[in-house]
Write a protein that holds these residues in place. Structure first.
Motif, PDB file in Angstrom:
ATOM      1  N   ARG A   1       0.835  -1.206   0.000  1.00  0.00           N
ATOM      2  CA  ARG A   1       0.000   0.000   0.000  1.00  0.00           C
ATOM      3  C   ARG A   1       0.870   1.257   0.000  1.00  0.00           C
ATOM      4  O   ARG A   1       0.560   2.242  -0.685  1.00  0.00           O
ATOM      5  CB  ARG A   1      -0.922   0.003   1.222  1.00  0.00           C
ATOM      6  CG  ARG A   1      -2.137  -0.897   1.088  1.00  0.00           C
ATOM      7  CD  ARG A   1      -3.172  -0.582   2.177  1.00  0.00           C
ATOM      8  NE  ARG A   1      -4.343  -1.426   2.051  1.00  0.00           N
ATOM      9  CZ  ARG A   1      -4.529  -2.563   2.704  1.00  0.00           C
ATOM     10  NH1 ARG A   1      -3.570  -2.987   3.531  1.00  0.00           N
ATOM     11  NH2 ARG A   1      -5.620  -3.273   2.537  1.00  0.00           N
ATOM     12  N   LYS A   2       1.941   1.218   0.784  1.00  0.00           N
ATOM     13  CA  LYS A   2       2.866   2.354   0.785  1.00  0.00           C
ATOM     14  C   LYS A   2       3.467   2.550  -0.607  1.00  0.00           C
ATOM     15  O   LYS A   2       3.571   3.686  -1.105  1.00  0.00           O
ATOM     16  CB  LYS A   2       3.978   2.130   1.808  1.00  0.00           C
ATOM     17  CG  LYS A   2       3.527   2.221   3.256  1.00  0.00           C
ATOM     18  CD  LYS A   2       4.700   2.024   4.201  1.00  0.00           C
ATOM     19  CE  LYS A   2       4.264   2.139   5.656  1.00  0.00           C
ATOM     20  NZ  LYS A   2       5.399   1.927   6.597  1.00  0.00           N
TER      21      LYS A   2
ATOM     22  N   LEU B   1       1.400   6.171  -7.159  1.00  0.00           N
ATOM     23  CA  LEU B   1       0.281   7.012  -7.577  1.00  0.00           C
ATOM     24  C   LEU B   1       0.583   8.492  -7.443  1.00  0.00           C
ATOM     25  O   LEU B   1      -0.205   9.319  -7.914  1.00  0.00           O
ATOM     26  CB  LEU B   1      -0.964   6.678  -6.748  1.00  0.00           C
ATOM     27  CG  LEU B   1      -1.528   5.269  -6.954  1.00  0.00           C
ATOM     28  CD1 LEU B   1      -2.613   4.990  -5.943  1.00  0.00           C
ATOM     29  CD2 LEU B   1      -2.060   5.118  -8.368  1.00  0.00           C
ATOM     30  N   GLN B   2       1.699   8.844  -6.803  1.00  0.00           N
ATOM     31  CA  GLN B   2       2.049  10.246  -6.639  1.00  0.00           C
ATOM     32  C   GLN B   2       2.785  10.718  -7.889  1.00  0.00           C
ATOM     33  O   GLN B   2       3.902  10.287  -8.157  1.00  0.00           O
ATOM     34  CB  GLN B   2       2.927  10.432  -5.395  1.00  0.00           C
ATOM     35  CG  GLN B   2       3.186  11.885  -5.045  1.00  0.00           C
ATOM     36  CD  GLN B   2       1.919  12.589  -4.609  1.00  0.00           C
ATOM     37  OE1 GLN B   2       1.021  11.985  -4.050  1.00  0.00           O
ATOM     38  NE2 GLN B   2       1.835  13.878  -4.891  1.00  0.00           N
TER      39      GLN B   2
ATOM     40  N   ALA C   1      -6.641   3.193  -5.823  1.00  0.00           N
ATOM     41  CA  ALA C   1      -5.741   3.721  -6.851  1.00  0.00           C
ATOM     42  C   ALA C   1      -6.521   4.411  -7.957  1.00  0.00           C
ATOM     43  O   ALA C   1      -6.102   5.464  -8.455  1.00  0.00           O
ATOM     44  CB  ALA C   1      -4.897   2.579  -7.425  1.00  0.00           C
TER      45      ALA C   1
ATOM     46  N   ARG D   1       0.974   4.124  -2.913  1.00  0.00           N
ATOM     47  CA  ARG D   1       0.842   5.575  -2.749  1.00  0.00           C
ATOM     48  C   ARG D   1       2.003   6.305  -3.421  1.00  0.00           C
ATOM     49  O   ARG D   1       1.812   7.386  -3.995  1.00  0.00           O
ATOM     50  CB  ARG D   1       0.782   5.920  -1.261  1.00  0.00           C
ATOM     51  CG  ARG D   1      -0.493   5.415  -0.577  1.00  0.00           C
ATOM     52  CD  ARG D   1      -0.613   5.941   0.842  1.00  0.00           C
ATOM     53  NE  ARG D   1      -1.791   5.420   1.508  1.00  0.00           N
ATOM     54  CZ  ARG D   1      -1.804   4.356   2.280  1.00  0.00           C
ATOM     55  NH1 ARG D   1      -0.665   3.699   2.509  1.00  0.00           N
ATOM     56  NH2 ARG D   1      -2.923   3.944   2.843  1.00  0.00           N
TER      57      ARG D   1
ATOM     58  N   LYS E   1      -7.504   7.871  -7.021  1.00  0.00           N
ATOM     59  CA  LYS E   1      -6.344   8.757  -7.074  1.00  0.00           C
ATOM     60  C   LYS E   1      -5.937   9.045  -8.519  1.00  0.00           C
ATOM     61  O   LYS E   1      -5.623  10.199  -8.870  1.00  0.00           O
ATOM     62  CB  LYS E   1      -5.182   8.093  -6.313  1.00  0.00           C
ATOM     63  CG  LYS E   1      -3.899   8.906  -6.297  1.00  0.00           C
ATOM     64  CD  LYS E   1      -4.056  10.177  -5.498  1.00  0.00           C
ATOM     65  CE  LYS E   1      -2.714  10.902  -5.373  1.00  0.00           C
ATOM     66  NZ  LYS E   1      -2.840  12.179  -4.631  1.00  0.00           N
TER      67      LYS E   1
END
Length: 835
Positions: A318-319, A325-326, A375, A322, A378
């Protein structure tokens, strides 16, 4: 209460009973049942010297008690003395007994020493024998344990961690319980958890290396997966085309053999290219070694910490999700930024899909769906934000293609991507906005470069070039082509009514439709939806962008009347071309215009609005030009008589109006509708100009800064108005009925006739009647002008020193004016009261 009783007794009893009272008080003191304070207080409160008597009684009582104690001690003293004497006699016998017991014990100890020594030796030998037997038995139990522990160490050294865990399990469950009472076994038992933790740490370290590896290779994995999806889509498209060719071959067998062979070669080449790509393209397993995650999962499962491992793995992923997805802040600047972003996301979920299918429980479908939904939200937010920064339609189009490939790739792995296609509709609006901005610049450039004159064509070839770009039809040429094609060349050179911007605008609208169509491809939408999207975007182009450009063009100061007339002509031809644009869209989408839900183009209203704006600008510019001529008027308001001819500025103004209205003959009139429209524009412009001229001349007479006017100036002004009336009667624009145009100057004419004839009696007598000769003359207007004429006459009489007879005539006229002024004021006051 005792005090009260004592008091009562002292009051009731005589003197001889006081001794008895004291006795009772002493009895109460000895009994300790009542409070002493109360008893003593009752003694003291009785009589002043009562306490002395009480003390005497108390001393006597004490002496009695002492005598009783002494008697008792004397009675028991002899028995005490006898007991002490007997005790002294027993002490001597006790000393003798102690000496005898000590001697007997010494003799007994000396006799048992040899027996004790032999007994201890026998016990020691038997203990040794038993210990040897026990050691042999225990060693037989411990040897397998030591062998297993040695085997465990060897497995740890060679990194066979799963086997080591199995060995530990055997040690704990089978071997160590047999010898658990030994210290070395306790040491082993204490070391086993440490070894397990060591194995867990080593496995976790391998897992971290694995996570780092897939993080580095995510973009490459995603790029590979997207290439494979794109190749699969290309292959499917080629196969579909081949099927269409096979169907066409049945319809046109003879003509399609060459086409069939070409398509077969193309399909074969596609298969070969795909094979080459399959050899070159690496899969996720080729790029990343998944064995650490399998091993770590197995180890944690054996250790009973499978859930901990799953939670850790999912938390770390999950980290990483993220981080993936950034986006970079500059991602929207180049297509490579978007491609790298999509590749990393695809790589991430390809790995998760692989883990889902090759492991049991580490990754579940519910988990991947939850992760994908997070996701996707995002991704949609990021793309919505960054796409809004894009101002280049080509970049937006490339972004759309990337999103389609991205969606198709993940859809192939079972992830829902409907929201991405919904997002594409939002980006389509952004794409249309960028197209509209781009085409707005193109339209401005076309309008700036246009000379706003009819297109000259020297021959038929040039004419064909023009009509190949724009659907123009010339009825005269078509008639000659049909009946006398051999003399068609004699019709040239000629000029087409529209200017050069018309075919250019038409071609740019078609280019816009093509550009808008590019975005609609691969969106998995029906032809009807694509047709609707194209028509809506084209409507936006026409009603907003082109309309705005036309409105801005019309308002530009350098656009003159000639240019405005040409703009009206251009918009008329563009309006006629809208039906061809609808046919063009229908041919692209294969959707008939007769379909119920088919939208219509709103170009008709756009070009009509532009024409109305141009017409309004024509009227405005004409009035502004009239105002410029009026501003250079230089009347001598004190002249004694007129020049006998109209003013120069007015003749220039009339000549300008004549030449201007000739321009309107170029307006399109090739059919009745256009003829009616052109005549209406010309008539409205002419009427507006005459009315504005009449109003401007009237305002000149009634100007508050103009204080006096001579009759000579009135005569000169009348000559100018006569020229205006002659212009109106000369029919500068055909189509007016009777003297309709002359009526624009009727107010001025009646006012000037009233002053020229000096017919005040008729005006005042007929005022308010429908048959009045001066029906259009307002009393306030007449009063204002008459006062200025009156002041002019006064000034003239002061300067005039001719004959007294003339002065008398002037005086009579001034008296008449004063009388008329009073009557006019009464009329004006009456009108204000009625109002």
């Amino acid at each position: 209460m005792a005090r009260k009783s004592m008091s009562n007794l002292s009051e009731l009893c005589p003197e001889e009973n006081k001794d008895q009272i004291y006795e009772n008080a002493l009895a109460e003191i000895q009994s300790f049942e009542l409070p002493l304070g109360t008893t003593v207080r009752s003694v003291y409160d009785d009589q002043p010297n009562a306490h002395q008597k009480f003390m005497e009684k108390l001393d006597a009582c004490i002496r009695n008690h002492d005598r009783e104690i002494e008697k008792m001690c004397n009675f028991h003293h002899q028995g005490f003395v006898d007991a002490i004497t007997e005790l002294l006699k027993v002490r001597a016998d006790a000393e003798k007994l102690k000496v005898q017991v000590t001697d007997t014990n010494r003799r007994l100890q000396d006799a048992g020493k040899e027996v004790i020594s032999q007994t201890e030796e026998i016990i020691r030998c038997r203990v040794q024998q038993r210990n040897i037997t026990t050691v042999v038995e225990k060693l037989q139990l411990c040897l397998p344990v030591l062998e297993m522990y040695s085997k465990l160490k060897e497995q740890m050294n060679v990194k066979r961690y799963y086997s080591a865990l199995k060995t530990m399990e055997q040690l704990e469950n089978l071997y160590l319980p047999r010898v658990s009472q030994y210290r070395f076994c306790q040491i082993m038992i204490e070391n086993l958890p440490k070894l397990r933790e060591e194995i867990k740490e080593i496995s976790m370290s391998d897992l971290k290396d694995f996570l780092e590896s897939i993080r580095k290779h995510s973009d490459r994995i995603g790029e590979t997966a997207m290439k494979q999806a794109q190749q699969q889509k290309t292959f499917s498209t080629t196969l579909q085309k081949q099927n269409n060719v096979n169907y066409g071959r049945n319809m046109h067998l003879g003509r399609s053999r060459i086409s069939e062979s070409k398509n077969e070669m193309t399909l074969k080449r596609t298969f070969e290219d795909d094979d080459e790509h399959e050899e070159e393209v690496l899969t996720a397993q080729d790029l990343v070694d998944f064995s650490p995650v399998y091993r770590c999962l197995h180890i944690y499962s054996v250790l009973g910490d499978g859930e901990i491992f799953e939670n850790y793995y999912r938390k770390q992923r999950r980290k990483q999700a993220r981080l993936v997805l950034q986006p970079q802040s500059s991602m929207h600047e180049t297509v490579e930024g978007y491609r790298r972003y999509f590749s990393q996301i695809v790589g991430f979920f390809v790995v998760e899909d692989h883990i889902l299918h090759v492991t049991q429980g580490l990754v579940t479908r519910t988990y991947t769906d939850e992760l994908w939904n997070m996701a996707l939200s995002k991704i949609v937010a990021v793309l919505r934000t960054h796409s809004s920064y894009c101002t280049d339609p080509d970049l937006v189009l490339e972004l759309k293609n990337l999103i389609v490939v991205f969606a198709d790739t993940l859809q192939g792995y079972g992830f829902p991507v409907n929201r991405l296609f919904d997002l594409l509709f939002e980006i389509r609006d952004q794409y249309n906005e960028t197209l509209l901005k781009k085409w707005s610049g193109l339209f401005r450039d076309i309008f700036e470069a246009d000379n706003y004159s009819p297109i000259p064509v020297a021959n038929e070839e040039e004419y064909k070039i023009v009509i190949s770009k724009f659907p123009f039809q010339d009825p005269e040429l078509d008639k000659v082509r049909m009946k006398h094609p051999h003399i068609l060349q004699q019709s040239f050179p000629k000029k087409l009514p529209m200017s050069q911007s018309v075919p250019q605008i038409y071609m740019q609208v078609k280019e816009f439709i093509y550009a808008s169509l590019k975005f609609s491809e691969s969106l998995h939408r029906s032809s009807t939806e694509i047709d609707d999207m194209l028509r809506k975007s084209t409507n936006l182009l026409l009603t907003r962008t082109l309309s705005s450009c036309l409105q801005n063009l019309i308002k530009k100061p350098h656009i003159g009347l000639t240019e405005l007339v040409q703009i009206i002509i251009n918009t008329t031809h563009l309006e006629q071309a809208c039906k061809y644009l609808e046919d063009f869209i229908s041919n692209i989408t294969n959707i008939s215009q007769l379909t119920v839900h088919t939208a219509r183009l709103y170009g008709l209203s756009t070009f009509k609005d532009a024409r109305h704006a141009a017409e309004g600008e024509i009227y405005t510019k004409l009035n502004q030009k009239i105002d410029e001529f009026i501003q250079i008027a230089d009347y001598d308001w004190t002249m004694s008589e007129s020049d006998g001819r109209a003013s120069g500025y007015l003749m220039d103004l009339i000549n300008f109006l004549r030449s201007t209205f000739q321009v309107f003959t170029h307006l399109p009139n090739n059919n009745n509708d256009h003829a009616a429209m052109s005549g209406k524009v010309a008539q409205t412009a002419c009427m507006s100009a005459c009315q504005h001229l009449s109003m401007s001349l009237m305002q000149m007479l009634l100007d508050s800064e103009l204080k006096q006017i001579s009759m000579g100036a009135i005569q000169q002004f009348n000559l100018d108005v006569i020229q205006c009336e002659l212009f109106a009667s000369s029919e500068p624009v055909p189509g007016f009925q009777g003297d309709t145009l002359q009526l624009a100057f009727i107010d001025l004419r009646q006012l000037l006739d009233l002053f020229m004839v000096w017919d005040w009696s008729t005006y005042l007598a007929d005022y308010g009647q429908a048959t009045s000769k001066y029906l259009r003359v307002n009393p306030s207007t007449a009063l204002t002008l008459l006062e200025k004429v009156h002041r002019g006459m006064k000034d003239s009489s002061k300067k005039n020193n001719i004959f007294a007879q003339f002065r008398k005539n002037d005086r009579d006229k001034q008296k008449l004016i004063e009388t008329v002024v009073k009557q006019l004021r009464s009329l004006v006051n009456g009108m204000s009261q009625h109002t």
